[in-house]
Each structure stands twice: as C-alpha cells, then as structure tokens.
Scaffold this active site. Structure first.
Site, PDB file in Angstrom:
ATOM      1  N   ASP A   1      -2.173  -4.592   3.457  1.00  0.00           N
ATOM      2  CA  ASP A   1      -2.164  -4.443   5.106  1.00  0.00           C
ATOM      3  C   ASP A   1      -3.238  -5.861   5.518  1.00  0.00           C
ATOM      4  O   ASP A   1      -4.280  -6.021   4.613  1.00  0.00           O
ATOM      5  CB  ASP A   1      -2.640  -3.554   5.673  1.00  0.00           C
TER       6      ASP A   1
ATOM      7  N   ARG B   1       0.226   4.903  11.127  1.00  0.00           N
ATOM      8  CA  ARG B   1      -1.213   4.917  11.375  1.00  0.00           C
ATOM      9  C   ARG B   1      -1.316   3.629  11.746  1.00  0.00           C
ATOM     10  O   ARG B   1      -1.656   2.458  11.047  1.00  0.00           O
ATOM     11  CB  ARG B   1      -1.943   5.467  10.044  1.00  0.00           C
TER      12      ARG B   1
ATOM     13  N   HIS C   1      -0.572  -3.386  11.837  1.00  0.00           N
ATOM     14  CA  HIS C   1       0.820  -2.734  11.873  1.00  0.00           C
ATOM     15  C   HIS C   1       1.445  -3.016  13.349  1.00  0.00           C
ATOM     16  O   HIS C   1       0.617  -3.535  13.985  1.00  0.00           O
ATOM     17  CB  HIS C   1       0.961  -1.420  11.543  1.00  0.00           C
TER      18      HIS C   1
ATOM     19  N   GLU D   1       0.712  -1.325   0.182  1.00  0.00           N
ATOM     20  CA  GLU D   1       0.071   0.052   0.011  1.00  0.00           C
ATOM     21  C   GLU D   1       0.979   1.295   0.112  1.00  0.00           C
ATOM     22  O   GLU D   1       0.459   2.185  -0.608  1.00  0.00           O
ATOM     23  CB  GLU D   1      -0.987   0.029   1.163  1.00  0.00           C
TER      24      GLU D   1
ATOM     25  N   ASP E   1      -5.729  -6.316   7.203  1.00  0.00           N
ATOM     26  CA  ASP E   1      -6.811  -5.740   7.740  1.00  0.00           C
ATOM     27  C   ASP E   1      -8.245  -5.843   6.680  1.00  0.00           C
ATOM     28  O   ASP E   1      -7.891  -5.916   5.610  1.00  0.00           O
ATOM     29  CB  ASP E   1      -6.854  -4.548   8.651  1.00  0.00           C
TER      30      ASP E   1
ATOM     31  N   TYR F   1       5.581   2.574  10.787  1.00  0.00           N
ATOM     32  CA  TYR F   1       4.248   3.121  10.224  1.00  0.00           C
ATOM     33  C   TYR F   1       3.403   4.091  11.285  1.00  0.00           C
ATOM     34  O   TYR F   1       3.081   3.496  12.403  1.00  0.00           O
ATOM     35  CB  TYR F   1       3.374   2.118   9.724  1.00  0.00           C
TER      36      TYR F   1
ATOM     37  N   GLU G   1      -9.555  -3.432   5.379  1.00  0.00           N
ATOM     38  CA  GLU G   1      -9.577  -2.489   4.207  1.00  0.00           C
ATOM     39  C   GLU G   1      -8.385  -3.011   3.269  1.00  0.00           C
ATOM     40  O   GLU G   1      -8.544  -2.858   2.217  1.00  0.00           O
ATOM     41  CB  GLU G   1      -9.127  -1.047   4.628  1.00  0.00           C
TER      42      GLU G   1
END
Length: 765
Positions: free
Chosen positions: A82, A290, A333, A9, A84, A288, A86
DNA sequence: CAGTGAGCGAGCTTCCGCTTGACTT
C-alpha cells in the site's frame, strides 16, 4: 522462471490483480507485515541510535519461505504494498528479507484496484522511499517504548498483566472521564409547554398545529400560573416563514463510518462489522474494508451514475468526489464501496446481505442529487402574555438522495417528527385544543458505545482503521471497561393538562438511564487511568498522538532525523519512568467509607487480589477483618457506607425446606439459592437476593426441577436424548449430536441414535 | 463454574499496525 513477480499485502487483492496483469505476471501476497521488533524485551538498541532489532514472527515463517522461493524463481520483482507509511515499511522489509537490491527493486503503488490504475502503476515504478520507511520506524519504535516501558511499571505499582499504550490508554481515559461527568451530573427538571392548536373551533384531522412555547418554567407552580394565562388567552398567528433548504448526502463509507452506521442501523458490534465486511471483500463483493479514504475511483463514479440514471433518472444524478477530512488519513485505498455498483443485492447470509445493502445504498446515495426541502415556521402569539409558541414543519420538495439512504444519528430519541402544517396566514385566529406542561429532566452526557468511541478516536487522530476493532477488544480483555446493559430507574413526571378551560394534574412514570451495549469503566480501568494521568500526563494527553504525528510527517519529508526525534522523546520520557519506579507507594484504590454503626469498626473498600472488595475492620485489631466482593455495577469510587454494609448481609439463610437449608447468595454468575448442594439462579429483574422469601425460593427450586425433568426426553444409559436451547439433541460421552431433520426425537430408538452418532463422527473425520 | 482476601517467590505478562485463518459454540 517467472518473468515478473508482484508482491501485494492482501491475498484477495493478489487474486484480482493477477487477472488484470496477464500471463507474464505472478502475483503473491505478504499477508501484511513480515517482520517486527523482537517480541521479547524491548527490541531496540537504545544506546546504538535506537537501532531496531527485527525478527520474523513464528506465524510468518511459512509466508516468508514461500516468498523467498517465488523471488528466487523470478526475473523482475515488483513490490506493490500500500502507498502509506506502513506499506512503504513492508516494501523495505520485503527487500531486506528477500535480499533485493534497493536500487533496482521496482516499487509501484495504486490507490484503487482497477485495470487502468494497475497498468499505469507498472509504467511508473519508483524506488523505496527511505524517508517514509524511517517515519514508520519512528512510529513503531515510539509505540514499543511507550508500551513496553509503562506496562511493567503498572505490574509493579498496580497489578500484574496490565497494559498501557499510546492508543488504548487514551481510549480508556475517554470512557473514564465520561463516567465521571455522569457521576457529577445533577439532573434538574423544568416544565415544557406544548400546545395543540386548531384553525377552527372544531377539531379535524387536517387543522391541527403542534407548537411549543418558547419559555420553559422552573417548577410546577410557575407552569400552572402560565396555563391559567393560556386558558384566558386569545391566540393568533403572528408570522409564517417559509424557507427553502437543501440536504446533501454523506460521503461513502470509511472503516470508522461503516462501523458507526452498521451499529446504528443493524446493531452490529465493531468486530462483527469487520468480520462480515472481510467476508464480502474476500468474495469480491466490496472494495477493501480497512480504509480512511472517502475517495471513489473514476470507474465507480461512472458506474454509479449509470445505475442512478437507469433507476431514477438523470435528475437524481450528481457526481461528487468527497474530500477525506479525518486527521492523519493516509488514503492508501478507496472508500468502502460495492465492487460492482450495478449489483444492488447479493447472495449470502442475512448479515452479509444487510451490510452489503448498507454499503450499496450509501455509495449510490453519495452520487445523487441534494434533497430540496421547505421548512415552515409558524409563530403564535397570545394576547395576555409575551410568550410565543412556535411550530415547525418540513416538506420534502424533491427527495434526491433521500430516495435511497439517510444517515442515522447517535441521539437516542431517533428521528424527529416532521409535522405537516395546515396552510395559515399571519393574523389568523387560532384556538387551542389542549395545552400541556410536562416535567422534563436534563440528561447527563451519553456513555460511549463501541462505535461512538471509534468515532471519537478518529476525530482525535488516534488509531488506524486496522486497529479500531482490536483496540476495543484489548481494553475489554484487560478488564478496563465492559460492555453492559443497565435497566434504568423509574421516575415520576408530572403533567398539567389544559383542556376546555380546565387544568388537571396527572403523574406518569418514565424510565431514565436505561443503557444498552454501552462501555462502562471498571474499577481497575479507573485506577490505571488515574495512575497514568498522574505519572505520565504527556503520554495520555489527547493531543499526544497528533504531536508525534507531526514529527513523523517531518521525518517522512526528510526534514527531521529519526534518531534526533526519538532521542529527544526518550530522554524526558525515560525520566518519568524512573521517577514512577522510585516512588514506594502502590496503588490500591483504598477508600474509607466510615465506621460500622454498631461495632464502630472501620469500613473501607479497595482493589483486592480477586477484584474490588469491601472490608470491615483492619489487620491491626485482634479480630480478623471480614470481606465481601462488590457487586458488578458498583464502583469503588461511588459506593456508600450503607451499600457496602449491605454486601455483608449475604449469604443468608432462608430457613429449611423438606429437611434441607436454603441459602441465598451472589456468586460469579449472579444471585442464587443453594439447596441440597445444587444452585438455583434467581430471575433477573424479578428477584432480589436481599428481599426474596422462602416461599419464592421454593417456587424457583420446583420450577428448575420441573424443567430438568423435561430436559431428559429419553435415557438409554450411556446415550441420552435431551432438550436443549436449540431443541432436542443426542448426547454421549459428553459429546453432543444433532438430530437429523425429519426425525422425531420422542420416537428414536437406541439403535437409531447409535447410527446418527456413527454417521456424524464419520463425517467429521 | 456459584468459595477466595496471609505471605513468599519463580516466571510470566506488555505496545501499534499490517494481514488472515484456525479455533469453538
């Protein structure tokens, strides 16, 4: 032909991973989502089982073209978005846009960017998890339906261009409801009694004990009576208790806790924190930024341990893994930590250094031993009253993690003083030095700061690390809330001091209600909130997100169907939309304040076309109504008749000065004096437009003219040297130019200025 | 940049989450 193409991403992540994977792998980035629901209209075919209508947004066309090209040149494609909801959706969109076969496309995941984690991931590819994808689609579709169906209702019933949504509307609601608690709050005062006691009759630096009486007194009379008892009393230590205790370090940073601590310790706004963190991340200095996870990689744990042992010794090390406790965390993350824990300070600008240091300290401290403290409580008794005084003191026996970092709190009083208590035993006599009874007021609940709002939203499980900062910016952009300072009000507190048997009363002024960078609701925010609470109570309920999240989880587990869930939601939700549209009334926020004391005309306030406005008279009478805008810190809900009438006193004339009239008023940029066609601002906190005198106005005019004269250092006609906020600069054709270091502005010639201008223009091109 | 408050109508506004720049001061 490329053997292996890996898609992640984030471009910074791509760079790092490529290093770990070697020659056979090319790593590219999707820059987040590459497709979304159509921007125009709903983008969902409700009739057709809520089928989403996707499009590639304009700003993504370039990335997608490049991804297509790379995919066409590659033998094997690995999707490493990632792990998750999303991320899984991004994987599916990628497969679909790049025409990849879902059966053969390799989906890989890792939670930390370490060589081990990545090579391990490559060895264990799986398929795209369609249940998880459906769960994301349900989330996306529900958010679109809520936002795109309620917002147009607001345009019709309240005002154009407004917005509502599952996250932002709850954020506004929190702020509005907190404000109403503050409005309803009645401050009460009582007297607290504090004594300074001595172990001997004479005062020395080491024999003082500061203690507080266990009883508060409702008024000055009662407090005075108690001090009379104090004056006549003998004192002795009734008990001494010593309790050992430990304190543990806070977990490593997540996005939310980083935003809170950066605000408390460094004064950063939420968006500022994210901008600086992004820089650090791109430079490879932190992981990371976020994330909702407090997890640290094995590598980070080991490295931190090494650093702590080398720096402080074995005794200070305690390896810990923290459990993430926030609601709905997806933990794709690691926690936010230094990429290299052995690097304590970095190069970069001041803010980058400060934020990095904060992250480093928090991470290292989280891997350090508990602090050991000893808390001493002394109880002091009187011989003529049952009231006890008590003193507490804390001694740190072993500092542990406190050597590096201690977390701040939101309380305004800051760190409590931890007094050192002289050695005393039960039964020992004590003597008072002074005893004071101080008037204390209760304080209303605090207004939210950006950071404390993020904390609250996270507790409610509303919003995600990537959206906290944007949400706060949205609700300010819509005009629902504003970040403001307030000067506070002076108030007097009474103090009775007992010293050497005599009591005396003194009065002190303190400032109450001073606010800095707090979120204040605006009238439009309160109106929209009230409308939403009335018309769509389920959507703005604090538990709404948690309830739908449960269903999204079930979809992810394959226990619930997306269509079934959305159908159930939509059927009842859409009815509330239709009901709201059927009602004819429009929300105007109108409030009748009373009648004008002289003319008897009605006085009211309402939300006008250009904002909140006060009105005298109505359209029914033959006389045209008069209007005046409310001041910035006034609310429709709380303004009084008197305050409203006051607004009509401006603009007012201050009389003549050298043949021209001076008029004082309040404009867009605050109070001003208009004179000779020019505006002169009143000084903040010093001048008041209602009371300012002609004499003071003339002073302001003179001052400004003086500083304007000073502003022009040299005038060459089309080129000027001016004095600005940041020192002298050159201006030509409305463009400004910096004067090179070392040049004296006073001595520059026109030719030298021309040279500077030419050089600057050339450098830009 | 410091004002506005009558009424009509065309055309537009809007969500949440995942990512960075491209801007200007």
């Amino acid at each position: 032909m490329i053997e292996n193409l890996v898609i992640v991403e984030s471009p910074a992540k791509a760079k790092t991973i490529e290093k770990y994977l070697g020659k056979d792998f090319r790593v590219v980035s999707s820059f987040g989502h590459i497709r979304d629901l159509k921007k125009k209209n709903l983008g969902i075919d409700i009739e057709n089982d809520f089928a989403p209508e996707y499009e590639i947004p304009k700003e993504k066309t370039k990335v997608v073209a490049e991804l297509r090209k790379a995919a066409a040149q590659s033998k094997n494609i690995w999707i490493a978005s990632d792990e998750d909801r999303e991320g899984e959706a991004i994987a599916w969109h990628l497969a679909s846009v790049l025409d990849l076969d879902l059966e053969t496309t390799r989906r890989i995941v890792f939670h930390e960017i370490t060589k081990d984690a990545i090579t391990n991931a490559i060895l264990n590819p799986r398929k795209v998890d369609m249940n998880l994808v459906h769960s994301q689609q349900a989330r996306r579709i529900l958010d679109r339906i809520v936002g795109y169906e309620i917002s147009p209702v607001l345009w019709k019933k309240v005002q154009p261009s407004l917005s509502a949504g599952r996250v932002q509307s709850v954020a506004v609601r929190l702020i509005v409801e907190r404000e109403r608690e503050i409005i309803a709050f009645k401050s009460e005062s009582s007297f607290r009694v504090n004594g300074i006691f001595m172990t001997e009759k004479d005062k020395s630096d080491s024999n003082l004990i500061r203690a507080e009486a266990a009883k508060k007194f409702p008024d000055e009379n009662e407090a005075a009576k108690f001090l009379e008892l104090c004056a006549a009393s003998e004192y002795k230590v009734s008990s001494v208790t010593v309790k050992p205790g430990t304190r543990s370090p806070a977990p490593p940073f997540t996005t939310s806790t980083l935003q809170q601590e950066a605000y408390r310790k460094l004064g950063f706004s939420v968006s500022q924190t994210m901008t600086v963190a992004q820089k650090l991340y791109e430079a490879g200095k932190i992981t990371y930024m976020r994330t909702d996870s407090t997890n640290l990689s094995k590598l980070a744990l080991a490295k931190s341990r090494e650093v702590i042992i080398a720096e402080f010794g074995e005794k200070y090390s305690k390896t810990r893994q923290f459990r993430t406790k926030s609601k709905g965390a997806q933990e794709a993350h690691e926690a936010i930590r230094p990429a290299y824990p052995d690097v304590a300070t970095i190069s970069g600008n001041q803010n980058e250094k400060r934020l990095y240091e904060l992250i480093w300290k928090r991470t290292i401290a989280s891997q350090m031993a508990d602090a050991e403290v000893e808390r001493t409580t002394i109880s002091i008794e009187m011989n003529n009253s049952p009231v006890l005084f008590s003193a507490t003191g804390e001694v740190v026996k072993f500092d542990g993690f406190l050597k590096v970092y201690s977390e701040s709190t939101d309380s305004e009083h800051g760190e409590e003083e931890k007094a050192i208590i002289p050695p005393v035993k039960a039964g020992m006599p004590l003597f008072y030095e002074t005893i004071t009874a101080t008037q204390r007021y209760t304080t209303p609940p605090p207004r939210y700061t950006e950071a404390s709002l993020v904390k609250k939203l996270e507790e409610l499980g509303i919003g995600r690390p990537s959206t906290y900062a944007p949400t706060i910016s949205t609700i300010q952009k819509r005009g629902y809330v504003m970040r403001q300072d307030r000067p506070g009000m002076k108030r007097q507190i009474r103090i009775i001091t007992l010293s050497k048997g005599k009591a005396s009363v003194s009065v002190k002024t303190e400032i109450a209600g001073k606010e800095k960078s707090k979120l204040f609701p605006q009238d439009i925010g309160m109106m929209v909130n009230d409308y939403l609470v009335e018309s769509f109570p389920e959507i703005v309920d604090y538990n709404f997100t948690a309830e739908v999240e449960e269903q999204f989880d079930k979809i992810a587990e394959g226990k619930l169907k997306l269509t079934g869930m959305l159908e159930k939601f939509y059927n009842s939700f859409h009815k509330t939309i239709e009901n709201a549209l059927e009602k004819k009334v429009k929300k105007s926020g109108v409030r009748f304040l009373g009648n004008h004391p002289e003319t008897g005309e009605p006085v009211s306030v309402k939300m006008g076309r250009f904002g909140p406005v006060a009105q005298i008279g109505d359209t029914e009478s033959d006389k045209k109504p008069r209007f005046a805008s409310l001041a910035r810190n006034q609310l429709l809900e709380t303004i009084t008749l008197e305050e409203a009438l006051n607004l009509f006193r401006l603009p007012r004339s201050l009389g003549m000065h050298e043949g021209e009239e001076m008029v004082v008023g309040v404009g867009k940029f605050g109070p001003y004096v208009r004179y000779n066609g020019k505006f002169y601002s009143l000084k903040k906190g010093l001048d008041d437009p209602y009371t300012i005198t002609a004499q003071r106005a003339v002073e302001l005019i003179r001052e400004k003219e003086e500083s304007d004269r000073k502003k022009i250092i040299k005038d060459f006609g089309d080129i000027q040297i001016l004095n600005g906020r940041y020192g002298p600069y050159i201006t030509k054709d409305k463009k400004n130019y910096r004067i090179p270091r070392g040049d004296d502005a006073e001595k520059l010639t026109k030719e030298e200025c021309m040279a500077i201008i030419e050089k600057t223009d050339k450098n830009k091109a």
